[in-house]
Structure formats: structure tokens, C-alpha cells
Motif scaffolding. Structure first.
Motif, PDB file in Angstrom:
ATOM      1  N   ASP A  96     -70.014 -39.543  65.046  1.00  0.00           N
ATOM      2  CA  ASP A  96     -70.675 -41.773  64.102  1.00  0.00           C
ATOM      3  C   ASP A  96     -71.445 -40.591  63.117  1.00  0.00           C
ATOM      4  O   ASP A  96     -71.923 -39.438  64.057  1.00  0.00           O
ATOM      5  CB  ASP A  96     -70.466 -42.597  64.664  1.00  0.00           C
ATOM      6  N   GLU A  97     -72.452 -41.125  62.736  1.00  0.00           N
ATOM      7  CA  GLU A  97     -73.960 -41.795  62.440  1.00  0.00           C
ATOM      8  C   GLU A  97     -74.675 -40.936  63.090  1.00  0.00           C
ATOM      9  O   GLU A  97     -75.707 -39.729  62.984  1.00  0.00           O
ATOM     10  CB  GLU A  97     -74.205 -42.053  61.800  1.00  0.00           C
ATOM     11  N   ALA A 153     -58.914 -35.853  57.087  1.00  0.00           N
ATOM     12  CA  ALA A 153     -57.522 -37.376  57.097  1.00  0.00           C
ATOM     13  C   ALA A 153     -58.465 -38.681  56.437  1.00  0.00           C
ATOM     14  O   ALA A 153     -57.988 -39.501  56.627  1.00  0.00           O
ATOM     15  CB  ALA A 153     -57.801 -38.177  58.668  1.00  0.00           C
ATOM     16  N   THR A 154     -60.219 -38.053  56.612  1.00  0.00           N
ATOM     17  CA  THR A 154     -60.762 -39.517  56.044  1.00  0.00           C
ATOM     18  C   THR A 154     -61.873 -39.243  54.748  1.00  0.00           C
ATOM     19  O   THR A 154     -62.183 -37.503  55.433  1.00  0.00           O
ATOM     20  CB  THR A 154     -61.576 -40.223  56.792  1.00  0.00           C
ATOM     21  N   PRO A 155     -62.658 -39.224  53.769  1.00  0.00           N
ATOM     22  CA  PRO A 155     -63.660 -38.698  53.215  1.00  0.00           C
ATOM     23  C   PRO A 155     -64.772 -38.219  54.296  1.00  0.00           C
ATOM     24  O   PRO A 155     -65.046 -37.378  53.515  1.00  0.00           O
ATOM     25  CB  PRO A 155     -63.663 -40.149  52.457  1.00  0.00           C
ATOM     26  N   TYR A 156     -64.824 -39.641  55.042  1.00  0.00           N
ATOM     27  CA  TYR A 156     -66.400 -39.342  55.898  1.00  0.00           C
ATOM     28  C   TYR A 156     -66.539 -38.278  56.779  1.00  0.00           C
ATOM     29  O   TYR A 156     -66.833 -37.100  56.589  1.00  0.00           O
ATOM     30  CB  TYR A 156     -66.316 -40.513  57.017  1.00  0.00           C
ATOM     31  N   ARG A 157     -65.230 -37.999  57.257  1.00  0.00           N
ATOM     32  CA  ARG A 157     -65.094 -36.587  57.569  1.00  0.00           C
ATOM     33  C   ARG A 157     -65.351 -35.281  56.694  1.00  0.00           C
ATOM     34  O   ARG A 157     -65.285 -34.762  57.548  1.00  0.00           O
ATOM     35  CB  ARG A 157     -63.381 -35.930  58.790  1.00  0.00           C
ATOM     36  N   ASP A 200     -60.412 -46.335  55.641  1.00  0.00           N
ATOM     37  CA  ASP A 200     -59.611 -44.935  55.920  1.00  0.00           C
ATOM     38  C   ASP A 200     -58.617 -44.816  56.859  1.00  0.00           C
ATOM     39  O   ASP A 200     -57.614 -44.543  56.574  1.00  0.00           O
ATOM     40  CB  ASP A 200     -60.785 -43.909  55.357  1.00  0.00           C
ATOM     41  N   HIS A 239     -68.584 -46.321  61.772  1.00  0.00           N
ATOM     42  CA  HIS A 239     -68.416 -47.810  60.719  1.00  0.00           C
ATOM     43  C   HIS A 239     -68.150 -47.142  58.956  1.00  0.00           C
ATOM     44  O   HIS A 239     -66.964 -47.221  58.060  1.00  0.00           O
ATOM     45  CB  HIS A 239     -69.020 -48.253  60.767  1.00  0.00           C
ATOM     46  N   SER A 240     -68.523 -45.180  59.195  1.00  0.00           N
ATOM     47  CA  SER A 240     -68.413 -44.973  57.784  1.00  0.00           C
ATOM     48  C   SER A 240     -66.486 -44.587  58.035  1.00  0.00           C
ATOM     49  O   SER A 240     -66.262 -44.030  56.311  1.00  0.00           O
ATOM     50  CB  SER A 240     -68.858 -43.436  57.951  1.00  0.00           C
ATOM     51  N   GLU A 241     -66.151 -44.853  58.437  1.00  0.00           N
ATOM     52  CA  GLU A 241     -64.492 -43.952  58.138  1.00  0.00           C
ATOM     53  C   GLU A 241     -63.322 -45.314  58.600  1.00  0.00           C
ATOM     54  O   GLU A 241     -62.147 -45.066  58.432  1.00  0.00           O
ATOM     55  CB  GLU A 241     -63.597 -42.867  58.949  1.00  0.00           C
TER      56      GLU A 241
END
Lengths: 272, 272, 272
Positions: free
Chosen positions: C69-70, C99-103, A53, A48-50
Motif C-alpha cells: 500500500d502507499e 494484475a493491476t495498474p497500481y502494481r 482493479d 486503495h489505489s488498486e
């Protein structure tokens, strides 16, 4: 038209579009490999968090509900909402539509809230979706193929999506457009995830041709059918079939494609 | 008996039973392909919201704990409870039994609360389960094979399940029945998920023969062993092995099966 | 040095080290098969309830964030903390770094809080990690390869990890050590998860050589490259490539390996 269809395959190879699949566990490896073999670049992500993006950097989104659960359905919704907001095509594979009330509820919500760009399923899945979207079965359906086609037309009109019924013959239904593809081989149905692979390839072709979704869908299904036919000629069973299929996606040349392609079209889908 | 075993393979091809697997991520693709190659129809689903509805439409349930977590264990429980309520066979693959306390706790609960129809594991897993189910090791076990057989007998008596120990020789233990199968090839152990595939095939055979679970398990394991043997003759390593195995499941003919099958049986499992 | 590299491959075959992968759904099957083909024993598990117990029995841990994921990030943290506490090597594959801030956030936390033993990524991923770890890009980078190498050196110094950049040439950077490997084939990039397989093999080699992580990484990458080269000679496309690669891992003999291996080294990585 055959030459034009080939040119779309060549465009995918050339552009290597980024395709984001939120798909089922069973086929992730196959579909990533098929996308790579066809020249596209696969991404698989669902946190969900990405989601927002990730969708921001892709060319098209593919949503396949095969092994859905509550977390993944939320991932799908986040990704689809973002694709819609950014005007990127998204393709739906309604695996197992009609099998359980939960699947039907999820599919109906996705279709109603966020109109898909393309929907690809087998005849049974397309009929289940059409029924959810308000189709009342006519009394004049004389056979299964006719019944599926009526469902596809209804679904196309109700949602605006390009609708593809895959089977021994593949039908692609657009607004006032219908194409039938007669390639492929029965052995394809003995390899898991061939339908899912078709949907993933449609995603790649839509990413490369975002303003021509009907033609993109036709080209993707044409590639599937011709590659499947070539692979079946070399396969001894469903194991070797898988590999030769990936090889065929990769090495297919225009002459061979054009010679093998069996495509028929009508301008008015409703007069078939 | 060889002819009868073949007839069960033919029945699976003919009936194409629907097999629902709640299994591990590593092998989902393989086992779906093996089920298709053997003529069955695979379903993989785990959402809590659809477990009861899904189990209502299937022929047999396969539960494999390879990559278990809390959500999936709950899915397994929901599905097994429904299979039990509806009188449908369910087959347990206790992957990694004995490796961690969590695995042992989950397995012990599943076995105790919902008696499985069939349990298939390697010798180490079967011994771990028997120990959980109250077996105290005898002092007279002279070798590992004997020890595993004692464990299988204990587990069979404690649970009522058909118990299959797979290995170089496969043993299938029922109440007062024992069959040993001597096919297969060492290269099978170099392909991930061959055990999981065996369990999935047992599910398909139980679905097609719900009142003859012992014979169904024997037939599934016989098919595995013969197909593995044929595949190994054509393979150059574990990569090509996988494919030839799927091909062999699909193209195997009765003459070849019957000629290759090496099966021995005793009426009294306890006199071995 | 070539003979010594081979001896490390032989050691993995002989010791069959237990490698625990917390990896992405797309490649689980491939990487388990590659580990088996190379002689190692794969485990895949992620339940929070068993992470500590599982890591207690393994030789090395591989963490690959491809489909994070989380829940899975928490699994990774539990496993890494335990590996660190027990002094076992852990290998990081930073799939999609940048690729994404979460990563990026997850990767930066894993690297900063629990120094990895080895990091393997492509040039883009290694550059993204170096940037997170405080690298400010120099103005004198004349080309992409040089830029990636600067990033690897920075990352090696900042974390203490052995850093491997895989690509047409693979570079392994240790403290004051650099090795370049020139085997492999472009077709490898058309098979999904070849990078992930490389990381998994590094895990196996670190498990077998826990006090020689640099040399273990070199040997794993050397095996990848040579096996990939052999496979490509026999493949017709990316489908057959996968299989021949697994076969090559399994059947490779020392003479062939030593004859093919193209390795260059410098004692001072900083003078390249």
C-alpha cells in the motif's frame, strides 16, 4: 443431496476460482493455505489505489474485520462497492461483533449500505448483528441455540444474505431454507482462524457457484466440518491439527466425504 | 514450588483469560495459537478508534514492537494508557531494542511514561533497555550472563517491572527475588517468534494472576521451557518443532511438568 | 559445480547473514522461518523512521510487493535507496505483476529508479515486467516457456539484474549466463508463499556472497528445489508439506544435496 454437495467441492477444485480476501493479519497465512488446499486461488490486497482493479478480476470477495483500522475499512468499502457494481458475491466475517462500538458501527454500515451475499459468524456475532439490524429480543427464547437461530432468521430477512452460524452444529439459513451440519470437532476451536477459514472457503464456493449462494455456503461448511473431523482423528493437539486439516482439504475423496457428511434440512426455516 | 507453578498453568486453562496483543505481523498467528493451546483467549486489535473499549474488556495487554510504525505506536500508547488507568497488567516485548534509534526512542518513552508490569527480552534487548534507563556499565562484569543480570536488576529497580531475560537459562528478576529456569532446547531459537510467544503467555498468566506478577511470569516461562523440551524430543527440525510445541502446550499433564521442571531460586536477587 | 553450490549453502549456515525483508503479510511467518531454518537471521521492519538505520546493519534487502500500500511503498523506496547508497544487494519479488495498474506503476518505478540486484518471479510476472521495461513481444515465440525466457533475457539486459523465473524448471539468467534447475515438486505450488520464500533465501545467499549474485541465486534456488523434493516425499498434503520443507532446509546434508541436485548450464544464455 450429499452427492450434489460433493459436486460443488469438485467444482472448486476444477475451476480454481480467484478469491480476494481483505482479512485480518492473524489468519492470512492459514486462509490462503486453506484456499489453495481446497483448489482455489487466493489473492490478498488492500491498497486503495488498486481495489477497483483487483475486484474486477476476481470471482468473489471476502471481507473479515478481525484487525480492522480506518485504512482497511476504506479498502473494504472500495472493494465491496466494486463487487456490488459488478454483481460479484461478497462474504462478510463479522469478527468480534459486539466487542466494541467501533466494530459495531463499521459492521452496521457495511451491512446496511452494501448487502452482503453471505454472512458467517459464531452465535454471539450473529446475535450482535441481528440486534444492530433492528431485532428486538423475543421473550420466548428458551435457550442459546434457539436465540441464535432467531437472530439468524432476522438477519437473513433484514439483509437478504445467506446467514451461517458456525459452532458445534453449523446452521445455514436462507430465505425459507435451513440446513444443519453436524460434523466437525472441538479441537477446531483451539486453532486460531478456523472460523475465518470457513468464511474464506465460502467465498471460494460462491465464486464457483454465483447463482446458488445458499448451496455454495452449505458445501463450504460441509467441507470444513468433514475435513476438521478427519484431521482431529490424526491430531495430537492443536499444532498437528492445523496441518492435518490442510492435508484433509487437499486429499479428501468423494466416498469418504459422503460417508461422513451429516446433514439435515428443512424447507421452512421458520418452523424449526 | 513446582506444584504451585503447575497450579498457575491449570488456572490459565480453567479461567481462559482474555489477552489483548498489539504485536508484530510475523508472529500473530503463532502467538494466537499458543495462547489458545495454553487455554487462554487471544484478541488482536490495533484501531485507535477501539483501543480504549477493547482494553476495557481484557485481562491483560501484551505490547510487542517487532514491526512497529507510527500508527501502531499510537495504538500501543492508547492501549497502555487505558490498561494503566484500569489497573490491568501490561507486558512489554522490546523486540530489536538497540537496533535503531527509533526503536530505542519508542521503547524508552513507553517504559518511562507507562511503567510496564513485566518486560521480557533476550540478553541483548534487556541490556539495551537498561542502558536507556540510565545504567552505566560497571567495569567488573566478567561475562555476558553476569552483564545481562546486572542490566535486568537495574531495569527492575528503575521501572518496578518484573524483568525476564530469556535464553538457554531464563532468569526472572523481581524486587529482591530471582528465579532461574533451566528447561528449553536450542531448536526453539530456530523457530521465529518463540520469544514473542513467551511474552504472550506471560500476558495470559498475568491476566489469571494479576496480583502475583512475578510468580505468573515464572509459571509462563516454565511452561514455555518444558513444552519446548518435549517438542524438541519429537521434532526433526524447526518445522515439526512448531507443531509439537503447540501440541505440548495443550496436552501437558502435571506429572510430566513437575518431573521435568528445573527451577532454582534465591530470595535475594542481588547476591547471585 | 554441485560441490561449489553446496559450499554456498554451507556459507549461509556459517555466516548467518542478516536479511531485511519488506514483504507481504501473508508470508512473513513462513519466510522468517525459512530464513532461520537455512541458517540466516531474518529482520522484518517497515517504519519510515527506521528504514535507513535498519538497512545500515543488514547484509541484504528483500522487497516483496504482495500486500503493498502507499505507506509500504514509501518504506520500500527508503530502504532500497539506502541499500543502493551502501552498495548492499537488494532482491525484488514482483508479486502479482500485471494484475493491476497500481502494481505495475510501483514495480516499474522501483526497477527503473533503483536497479534491483536480483528479480525472482513466475513466468507471468517476469513477462509483465519485461513488457513494462520496453519489451515488444516477438512474433516467433512458439511456446510459453520460450516466451518467458525471452522476457527474462530482455529484463536482464534492461536492468542488469540477475533474473530468476521459477516454475517446474527454474531458470536463472545472468549476463551471458543461464542455469536451469530441475528439482522441486508440484505440491510446492499448493503452499502459499513458496515463491516468496525462494526470494527471501536469495536475499540470504546474496548477503553471504555479495560479489557473486548469479551464483548466489542459483544456490538459493537449488536449495529450494531439493528441500521441496525431500519434503514432498514425506508429505501427505500441503499442510505437512510446509513443515517437512522447513525441516529439510535445516537438516539437509551435502551428500543428499549433491546426489539430488539436477542442474544444467550454458555459458551463452542467448543460444538456448
Amino acid at each position: 443431496m450429499k452427492q450434489e454437495t460433493w459436486s460443488r467441492i469438485a467444482a472448486v477444485r476444477h475451476q480454481s476460482p480467484l478469491v480476494h480476501s481483505i482479512t485480518n493479519y492473524v489468519v492470512m497465512n492459514n486462509t490462503a493455505n486453506a484456499l489453495l488446499a481446497a483448489g482455489a486461488s487466493p489473492i490478498m490486497a488492500h491498497a486503495h489505489s488498486e481495489m477497483e482493479d483487483m475486484v474486477a478480476i476476481i470471482g468473489a470477495l471476502v471481507v473479515n474485520i478481525g484487525t480492522l483500522d480506518e485504512y482497511w475499512v476504506k479498502s473494504m468499502e472500495l472493494a465491496i462497492a466494486q463487487a456490488t457494481a459488478l454483481g460479484k458475491p461478497w462474504v462478510l466475517d463479522p469478527v468480534g461483533a459486539g466487542a466494541t462500538p467501533y466494530r459495531n458501527e463499521v459492521l452496521n454500515k457495511l451491512i446496511t449500505d452494501y448487502k452482503p451475499s453471505v454472512i458467517r459468524g459464531n452465535a454471539s456475532e450473529i446475535m450482535a448483528l441481528a440486534s444492530m439490524q433492528g431485532q428486538t429480543k423475543g421473550v420466548d427464547s428458551t435457550n442459546a441455540a434457539e436465540e441464535a437461530m432467531e437472530a439468524a432468521r432476522h438477519l437473513q430477512q433484514a439483509t437478504g444474505a445467506v446467514v451461517c452460524i458456525s459452532g458445534a452444529t453449523d446452521y445455514i439459513v436462507g430465505n425459507d431454507k435451513l440446513v444443519a451440519l453436524h460434523n466437525g470437532h472441538p479441537l477446531m476451536s483451539r486453532v486460531t482462524g478456523m472460523g475465518c477459514t470457513a468464511t474464506a472457503l465460502i467465498g471460494a464456493f460462491c465464486a464457483a457457484h454465483p447463482t446458488e449462494l445458499f448451496e455454495a455456503t452449505v458445501a463450504a461448511m460441509a467441507l470444513m466440518g468433514v475435513a476438521g473431523e478427519i484431521a482431529a482423528e490424526q491430531a495430537m493437539g492443536p499444532g498437528t491439527m492445523q496441518l492435518h486439516f490442510l492435508d484433509a482439504l487437499y486429499i479428501l475423496q468423494p466416498e469418504d466425504f459422503i460417508q461422513r457428511l451429516q446433514i439435515t434440512q428443512q424447507q421452512d426455516a421458520f418452523s424449526v
